[in-house]
Write a protein that holds these residues in place. Structure first.
Motif, PDB file in Angstrom:
ATOM      1  N   GLY A 244       0.832  -1.198   0.000  1.00  0.00           N
ATOM      2  CA  GLY A 244       0.000   0.000   0.000  1.00  0.00           C
ATOM      3  C   GLY A 244       0.866   1.248   0.000  1.00  0.00           C
ATOM      4  N   TRP A 245       1.887   1.240   0.841  1.00  0.00           N
ATOM      5  CA  TRP A 245       2.838   2.353   0.882  1.00  0.00           C
ATOM      6  C   TRP A 245       3.597   2.466  -0.440  1.00  0.00           C
ATOM      7  N   ASN A 246       4.003   1.322  -1.003  1.00  0.00           N
ATOM      8  CA  ASN A 246       4.784   1.352  -2.225  1.00  0.00           C
ATOM      9  C   ASN A 246       3.994   1.940  -3.396  1.00  0.00           C
ATOM     10  N   LYS A 247       2.737   1.548  -3.500  1.00  0.00           N
ATOM     11  CA  LYS A 247       1.934   2.066  -4.608  1.00  0.00           C
ATOM     12  C   LYS A 247       1.684   3.573  -4.435  1.00  0.00           C
ATOM     13  N   ARG A 248       1.480   4.004  -3.201  1.00  0.00           N
ATOM     14  CA  ARG A 248       1.298   5.435  -3.009  1.00  0.00           C
ATOM     15  C   ARG A 248       2.595   6.180  -3.313  1.00  0.00           C
ATOM     16  N   ALA A 249       3.726   5.598  -2.949  1.00  0.00           N
ATOM     17  CA  ALA A 249       5.022   6.207  -3.273  1.00  0.00           C
ATOM     18  C   ALA A 249       5.181   6.364  -4.776  1.00  0.00           C
ATOM     19  N   THR A 250       4.740   5.357  -5.518  1.00  0.00           N
ATOM     20  CA  THR A 250       4.847   5.406  -6.980  1.00  0.00           C
ATOM     21  C   THR A 250       3.993   6.526  -7.550  1.00  0.00           C
ATOM     22  N   VAL A 251       2.787   6.661  -7.046  1.00  0.00           N
ATOM     23  CA  VAL A 251       1.899   7.715  -7.543  1.00  0.00           C
ATOM     24  C   VAL A 251       2.454   9.093  -7.187  1.00  0.00           C
ATOM     25  N   TYR A 252       2.951   9.241  -5.964  1.00  0.00           N
ATOM     26  CA  TYR A 252       3.572  10.511  -5.584  1.00  0.00           C
ATOM     27  C   TYR A 252       4.734  10.849  -6.524  1.00  0.00           C
ATOM     28  N   PHE A 253       5.527   9.846  -6.857  1.00  0.00           N
ATOM     29  CA  PHE A 253       6.657  10.062  -7.773  1.00  0.00           C
ATOM     30  C   PHE A 253       6.154  10.559  -9.120  1.00  0.00           C
ATOM     31  N   LEU A 254       5.143   9.903  -9.653  1.00  0.00           N
ATOM     32  CA  LEU A 254       4.609  10.291 -10.960  1.00  0.00           C
ATOM     33  C   LEU A 254       4.009  11.694 -10.932  1.00  0.00           C
ATOM     34  N   MET A 255       3.568  12.137  -9.768  1.00  0.00           N
ATOM     35  CA  MET A 255       3.011  13.477  -9.622  1.00  0.00           C
ATOM     36  C   MET A 255       4.075  14.527  -9.296  1.00  0.00           C
ATOM     37  N   GLY A 256       5.328  14.084  -9.193  1.00  0.00           N
ATOM     38  CA  GLY A 256       6.415  15.018  -8.890  1.00  0.00           C
ATOM     39  C   GLY A 256       6.552  15.355  -7.422  1.00  0.00           C
ATOM     40  N   GLU A 257       5.867  14.622  -6.561  1.00  0.00           N
ATOM     41  CA  GLU A 257       5.931  14.847  -5.114  1.00  0.00           C
ATOM     42  C   GLU A 257       7.049  13.969  -4.535  1.00  0.00           C
ATOM     43  N   TYR A 258       8.292  14.333  -4.814  1.00  0.00           N
ATOM     44  CA  TYR A 258       9.419  13.459  -4.534  1.00  0.00           C
ATOM     45  C   TYR A 258       9.678  13.252  -3.039  1.00  0.00           C
ATOM     46  N   GLU A 259       9.526  14.285  -2.230  1.00  0.00           N
ATOM     47  CA  GLU A 259       9.762  14.128  -0.797  1.00  0.00           C
ATOM     48  C   GLU A 259       8.722  13.197  -0.173  1.00  0.00           C
ATOM     49  N   LYS A 260       7.481  13.343  -0.591  1.00  0.00           N
ATOM     50  CA  LYS A 260       6.437  12.439  -0.093  1.00  0.00           C
ATOM     51  C   LYS A 260       6.696  11.013  -0.554  1.00  0.00           C
ATOM     52  N   SER A 261       7.167  10.868  -1.777  1.00  0.00           N
ATOM     53  CA  SER A 261       7.477   9.537  -2.296  1.00  0.00           C
ATOM     54  C   SER A 261       8.601   8.895  -1.492  1.00  0.00           C
ATOM     55  N   LEU A 262       9.628   9.689  -1.158  1.00  0.00           N
ATOM     56  CA  LEU A 262      10.735   9.174  -0.352  1.00  0.00           C
ATOM     57  C   LEU A 262      10.250   8.691   1.013  1.00  0.00           C
ATOM     58  N   LYS A 263       9.378   9.454   1.642  1.00  0.00           N
ATOM     59  CA  LYS A 263       8.861   9.064   2.952  1.00  0.00           C
ATOM     60  C   LYS A 263       8.081   7.759   2.877  1.00  0.00           C
ATOM     61  N   ASP A 264       7.303   7.590   1.813  1.00  0.00           N
ATOM     62  CA  ASP A 264       6.556   6.339   1.665  1.00  0.00           C
ATOM     63  C   ASP A 264       7.494   5.168   1.380  1.00  0.00           C
ATOM     64  N   CYS A 265       8.558   5.417   0.623  1.00  0.00           N
ATOM     65  CA  CYS A 265       9.552   4.361   0.391  1.00  0.00           C
ATOM     66  C   CYS A 265      10.181   3.926   1.707  1.00  0.00           C
ATOM     67  N   ASP A 266      10.435   4.886   2.588  1.00  0.00           N
ATOM     68  CA  ASP A 266      10.971   4.540   3.911  1.00  0.00           C
ATOM     69  C   ASP A 266      10.030   3.591   4.649  1.00  0.00           C
ATOM     70  N   GLU A 267       8.720   3.846   4.532  1.00  0.00           N
ATOM     71  CA  GLU A 267       7.740   2.986   5.202  1.00  0.00           C
ATOM     72  C   GLU A 267       7.717   1.590   4.589  1.00  0.00           C
ATOM     73  N   VAL A 268       7.910   1.527   3.267  1.00  0.00           N
ATOM     74  CA  VAL A 268       7.978   0.217   2.599  1.00  0.00           C
ATOM     75  C   VAL A 268       9.133  -0.594   3.168  1.00  0.00           C
ATOM     76  N   MET A 269      10.302   0.032   3.251  1.00  0.00           N
ATOM     77  CA  MET A 269      11.495  -0.692   3.667  1.00  0.00           C
ATOM     78  C   MET A 269      11.429  -1.146   5.121  1.00  0.00           C
ATOM     79  N   LYS A 270      10.685  -0.400   5.969  1.00  0.00           N
ATOM     80  CA  LYS A 270      10.502  -0.837   7.355  1.00  0.00           C
ATOM     81  C   LYS A 270       9.761  -2.172   7.405  1.00  0.00           C
ATOM     82  N   ARG A 271       8.877  -2.376   6.444  1.00  0.00           N
ATOM     83  CA  ARG A 271       8.006  -3.552   6.454  1.00  0.00           C
ATOM     84  C   ARG A 271       8.490  -4.664   5.523  1.00  0.00           C
TER      85      ARG A 271
END
Length: 216
Positions: free
Chosen positions: A129-156
């Motif tokens: 769930g976090w990974n897919k949201r990170a991908t969408v944030y990336f595609l929207m140019g929201e890079y900092e938000k995407s990075l934060k979601d990637c961090d959540e992916v890696m925790k899990r």
């Protein structure tokens, strides 16, 4: 002679009929055992089975299969990992997740963000769930938000090569090639079959060499 020939033909027909019978479905234990066997077809079938019916507990076997000698096994193992990662264990959450995927595929970024946010709220331990949201944030140019979601992916899911490659893509956009290279290489350590990532690593190494020459 006629009796012998008839008996022989009957035996052949019976053998053919036996071969034509559908094989019994694998059990989880059989799939986990077969994915390590010397029989290539057995390893392929096992990798496919684990994708269709496996769980996160089976991910280590699929991760190991990413280094199989057979390219078919490797491809099936990668596909199966995505299948396993995309199951939350909750049917309602999985249905919501699929809606988000469809929205993302249609380019409906804000709607997909909202849907994946609901997935995360309902099932915060579901890494995909976090990974897919990170991908969408990336595609929207929201890079900092995407990075934060990637961090959540890696925790899990610390072996999520998709998220590791995602970091690399983000840092490329942020013009941080050294960090991009680091994450691309980490992705390849988990999954050496990422040909696009491998190509990016080669290009980044050349870019960094040229940059260093320019600073001397």
């Amino acid at each position: 002679m006629r009796v012998s020939i008839a008996a022989l033909l009957l035996g052949v027909l019976l053998a053919a009929a036996a071969d034509a019978q559908p094989k019994a479905p694998l059990t989880r234990d059989e799939a986990l055992a077969n994915i390590q066997t010397a029989d290539v077809e057995a390893r392929r079938s096992a990798a496919a089975w684990l994708g269709e019916l496996g769980s996160m507990a089976d991910a280590p076997a699929l991760l190991a299969a990413l280094r199989d000698a057979d390219d078919g096994v490797r491809a099936l193992a990668e596909h199966s990992l995505w299948q396993v990662w995309s199951r939350s264990g909750d049917a309602a959450v999985d249905s919501l997740f699929e809606i988000g995927v469809e929205q993302a595929q249609r380019g409906e970024g804000p709607a997909a963000i909202e849907t994946f946010s609901q997935v995360i709220q309902r099932k915060p331990d579901f890494a995909e769930g976090w990974n897919k949201r990170a991908t969408v944030y990336f595609l929207m140019g929201e890079y900092e938000k995407s990075l934060k979601d990637c961090d959540e992916v890696m925790k899990r899911n610390p072996f999520h090569f998709g998220a590791l490659a995602g970091y690399g893509q983000i840092y490329l956009q942020l013009d941080e090639p050294e960090r991009a290279l680091e994450y691309f290489q980490r992705a390849l350590m988990v999954n050496p079959n990422l040909t696009a990532v491998e190509a990016a690593v080669g290009q980044l190494k050349q870019i960094l060499i040229e940059r260093r020459r320019g600073t001397i």
